[in-house]
Design a protein around this motif. Sequence first.
Motif, PDB file in Angstrom:
ATOM      1  N   ALA A  86     -27.951 -30.924  36.052  1.00  0.00           N
ATOM      2  CA  ALA A  86     -28.366 -31.403  34.831  1.00  0.00           C
ATOM      3  C   ALA A  86     -29.909 -31.667  35.216  1.00  0.00           C
ATOM      4  O   ALA A  86     -30.485 -31.842  34.205  1.00  0.00           O
ATOM      5  CB  ALA A  86     -27.856 -33.377  35.140  1.00  0.00           C
ATOM      6  N   GLU A  90     -32.958 -30.681  32.016  1.00  0.00           N
ATOM      7  CA  GLU A  90     -34.008 -31.707  31.994  1.00  0.00           C
ATOM      8  C   GLU A  90     -35.438 -30.636  32.194  1.00  0.00           C
ATOM      9  O   GLU A  90     -36.764 -31.097  31.945  1.00  0.00           O
ATOM     10  CB  GLU A  90     -34.255 -32.818  32.948  1.00  0.00           C
ATOM     11  CG  GLU A  90     -33.608 -34.010  33.397  1.00  0.00           C
ATOM     12  CD  GLU A  90     -33.281 -35.021  34.250  1.00  0.00           C
ATOM     13  OE1 GLU A  90     -34.802 -35.190  35.213  1.00  0.00           O
ATOM     14  OE2 GLU A  90     -33.190 -36.209  33.775  1.00  0.00           O
ATOM     15  N   ASN A 121     -31.556 -29.673  18.590  1.00  0.00           N
ATOM     16  CA  ASN A 121     -31.262 -30.677  18.421  1.00  0.00           C
ATOM     17  C   ASN A 121     -31.604 -31.897  17.451  1.00  0.00           C
ATOM     18  O   ASN A 121     -30.960 -33.125  17.032  1.00  0.00           O
ATOM     19  CB  ASN A 121     -30.472 -31.343  20.042  1.00  0.00           C
ATOM     20  CG  ASN A 121     -31.865 -32.237  20.373  1.00  0.00           C
ATOM     21  OD1 ASN A 121     -33.566 -31.793  19.721  1.00  0.00           O
ATOM     22  ND2 ASN A 121     -31.850 -32.162  22.123  1.00  0.00           N
ATOM     23  N   LYS A 130     -20.510 -25.647  24.721  1.00  0.00           N
ATOM     24  CA  LYS A 130     -20.355 -25.883  26.249  1.00  0.00           C
ATOM     25  C   LYS A 130     -19.622 -24.573  26.593  1.00  0.00           C
ATOM     26  O   LYS A 130     -18.366 -23.931  26.301  1.00  0.00           O
ATOM     27  CB  LYS A 130     -19.988 -26.902  26.521  1.00  0.00           C
ATOM     28  CG  LYS A 130     -20.490 -26.214  29.015  1.00  0.00           C
ATOM     29  CD  LYS A 130     -20.221 -26.865  29.779  1.00  0.00           C
ATOM     30  CE  LYS A 130     -20.551 -27.418  30.930  1.00  0.00           C
ATOM     31  NZ  LYS A 130     -19.783 -25.756  31.567  1.00  0.00           N
ATOM     32  N   TYR A 149     -24.377 -26.808  31.728  1.00  0.00           N
ATOM     33  CA  TYR A 149     -25.009 -27.612  30.319  1.00  0.00           C
ATOM     34  C   TYR A 149     -25.666 -26.092  29.883  1.00  0.00           C
ATOM     35  O   TYR A 149     -27.243 -26.188  29.380  1.00  0.00           O
ATOM     36  CB  TYR A 149     -26.676 -28.253  30.194  1.00  0.00           C
ATOM     37  CG  TYR A 149     -25.955 -29.538  30.914  1.00  0.00           C
ATOM     38  CD1 TYR A 149     -25.274 -30.192  30.416  1.00  0.00           C
ATOM     39  CD2 TYR A 149     -26.011 -30.041  31.915  1.00  0.00           C
ATOM     40  CE1 TYR A 149     -24.461 -31.647  30.646  1.00  0.00           C
ATOM     41  CE2 TYR A 149     -25.365 -30.835  33.178  1.00  0.00           C
ATOM     42  CZ  TYR A 149     -24.953 -31.419  31.802  1.00  0.00           C
ATOM     43  OH  TYR A 149     -24.323 -33.148  32.302  1.00  0.00           O
ATOM     44  N   ILE A 178     -27.369 -29.379  20.360  1.00  0.00           N
ATOM     45  CA  ILE A 178     -26.651 -30.417  20.578  1.00  0.00           C
ATOM     46  C   ILE A 178     -24.842 -30.074  20.043  1.00  0.00           C
ATOM     47  O   ILE A 178     -24.932 -29.060  19.698  1.00  0.00           O
ATOM     48  CB  ILE A 178     -27.086 -31.316  19.721  1.00  0.00           C
ATOM     49  CG1 ILE A 178     -26.325 -33.032  20.330  1.00  0.00           C
ATOM     50  CG2 ILE A 178     -25.819 -31.293  18.034  1.00  0.00           C
ATOM     51  CD1 ILE A 178     -27.112 -34.111  19.612  1.00  0.00           C
ATOM     52  N   ASP A 179     -24.091 -30.643  21.763  1.00  0.00           N
ATOM     53  CA  ASP A 179     -22.600 -30.710  21.614  1.00  0.00           C
ATOM     54  C   ASP A 179     -21.677 -31.567  20.570  1.00  0.00           C
ATOM     55  O   ASP A 179     -22.747 -32.977  20.273  1.00  0.00           O
ATOM     56  CB  ASP A 179     -21.941 -30.308  22.329  1.00  0.00           C
ATOM     57  CG  ASP A 179     -22.222 -31.519  23.329  1.00  0.00           C
ATOM     58  OD1 ASP A 179     -22.393 -32.258  23.416  1.00  0.00           O
ATOM     59  OD2 ASP A 179     -21.353 -30.956  24.818  1.00  0.00           O
ATOM     60  N   ALA A 181     -20.347 -34.120  21.865  1.00  0.00           N
ATOM     61  CA  ALA A 181     -20.449 -35.177  22.299  1.00  0.00           C
ATOM     62  C   ALA A 181     -21.565 -35.547  22.784  1.00  0.00           C
ATOM     63  O   ALA A 181     -22.082 -36.756  23.137  1.00  0.00           O
ATOM     64  CB  ALA A 181     -20.223 -35.076  23.551  1.00  0.00           C
ATOM     65  N   ARG A 183     -24.798 -33.679  23.817  1.00  0.00           N
ATOM     66  CA  ARG A 183     -25.260 -33.912  24.909  1.00  0.00           C
ATOM     67  C   ARG A 183     -26.334 -32.482  24.567  1.00  0.00           C
ATOM     68  O   ARG A 183     -25.728 -31.788  23.902  1.00  0.00           O
ATOM     69  CB  ARG A 183     -23.666 -32.946  26.081  1.00  0.00           C
ATOM     70  CG  ARG A 183     -22.955 -34.067  26.425  1.00  0.00           C
ATOM     71  CD  ARG A 183     -22.345 -33.197  27.483  1.00  0.00           C
ATOM     72  NE  ARG A 183     -21.249 -32.659  26.619  1.00  0.00           N
ATOM     73  CZ  ARG A 183     -20.164 -31.896  27.320  1.00  0.00           C
ATOM     74  NH1 ARG A 183     -20.189 -31.992  28.384  1.00  0.00           N
ATOM     75  NH2 ARG A 183     -19.832 -31.043  26.634  1.00  0.00           N
ATOM     76  N   ASN A 184     -27.152 -32.867  25.057  1.00  0.00           N
ATOM     77  CA  ASN A 184     -27.941 -31.380  25.243  1.00  0.00           C
ATOM     78  C   ASN A 184     -27.545 -30.378  25.704  1.00  0.00           C
ATOM     79  O   ASN A 184     -27.263 -30.275  27.120  1.00  0.00           O
ATOM     80  CB  ASN A 184     -29.270 -32.153  25.325  1.00  0.00           C
ATOM     81  CG  ASN A 184     -30.172 -32.959  24.358  1.00  0.00           C
ATOM     82  OD1 ASN A 184     -29.728 -32.576  23.221  1.00  0.00           O
ATOM     83  ND2 ASN A 184     -30.704 -33.483  24.881  1.00  0.00           N
ATOM     84  N   LEU A 185     -27.781 -29.054  25.188  1.00  0.00           N
ATOM     85  CA  LEU A 185     -27.272 -27.729  25.243  1.00  0.00           C
ATOM     86  C   LEU A 185     -28.101 -26.375  25.693  1.00  0.00           C
ATOM     87  O   LEU A 185     -29.039 -26.582  24.159  1.00  0.00           O
ATOM     88  CB  LEU A 185     -25.990 -27.063  25.376  1.00  0.00           C
ATOM     89  CG  LEU A 185     -24.445 -27.728  25.731  1.00  0.00           C
ATOM     90  CD1 LEU A 185     -23.553 -27.691  24.219  1.00  0.00           C
ATOM     91  CD2 LEU A 185     -24.193 -28.187  27.116  1.00  0.00           C
TER      92      LEU A 185
END
Length: 289
Positions: A86, A90, A121, A130, A149, A178-179, A181, A183-185
């Motif tokens: 995580a 960032e 995204n 993922k 990620y 983006i997935d 859910a 979440r950023n990947l």
Amino acid sequence: MRREEVLMEALPYIQQFHGKTIVIKLGGHAMVDPETLENAIRDIVLLHYVGMKVVVVHGGGPEITEKMRAMGKEPEFVGGLRITDAETMEIAQMVLVGKINKGIVSLIAREGDRAVGISGNDGNIILARKISAQMVRVGDEEREVDLGYVGEIEGINPALLTTLLETGYITVMAPIAIDRAGRNLNINADTAAGEIAVALGAFKLVNLTDVDGVMDRERTQVFRRLRAVETEELMADGTISGGMIPKIDSCVRAVKGGVPYAHVVNGNKTHSILLELFTDAGVGTMITE
């Protein structure tokens, strides 16, 4: 007379490319050397002014590594992929979106053109999933390592890109997906460039790197033209190896997906994009189906 010859040699290409979409992957030395990046930006602006619709996809691995170390975090890689927890995610977004992306937009503006900086995204442009845990060997044992990620592309929604291109903007994209859910990947920029080129029906994909193109096994000669099947043979026999593999995979995916031409060009050479696209001889490797 020489200038006249150069202009006349370029004219048929300019006529052919007018109104077409081109995707340019900025990477390698071009991303860390200011002078090299500025030269590439000038080429990109010229392409736009002669009528091409331009999407720039950029990486930023070395800058992410530098920022991680400055923050006391040592990067780890498995199979060439960065383990992205995580905190690392960032940092990646901070560097890719906040620094590199907006820096490229500013350089384009300085050259008198207009650009919009986005990431994958935005508008759900790049949908990813993922990547599953990878098996690595530690001593005599193999164990699974969760990459965090890190994503692989499921699909491209080009609607926002198309809108920006049609309204006259150079579009600069960071490889954050983006997935399902939300979440950023982090994804591979070479792969992103190839998939975006296919989704947009681009006329060309240009991959800027640190070498002159695809070279023979002895590294003495550059292949000026290759068919996709030939590049696959060169990967199978080890002639194409290391960091060149994802770039060539991206080019092969693009031409098999309907992009007529993909190019691998040395971004360290001044105006290499223009020389590759607007001259008969070119300066890199052109890959076709």
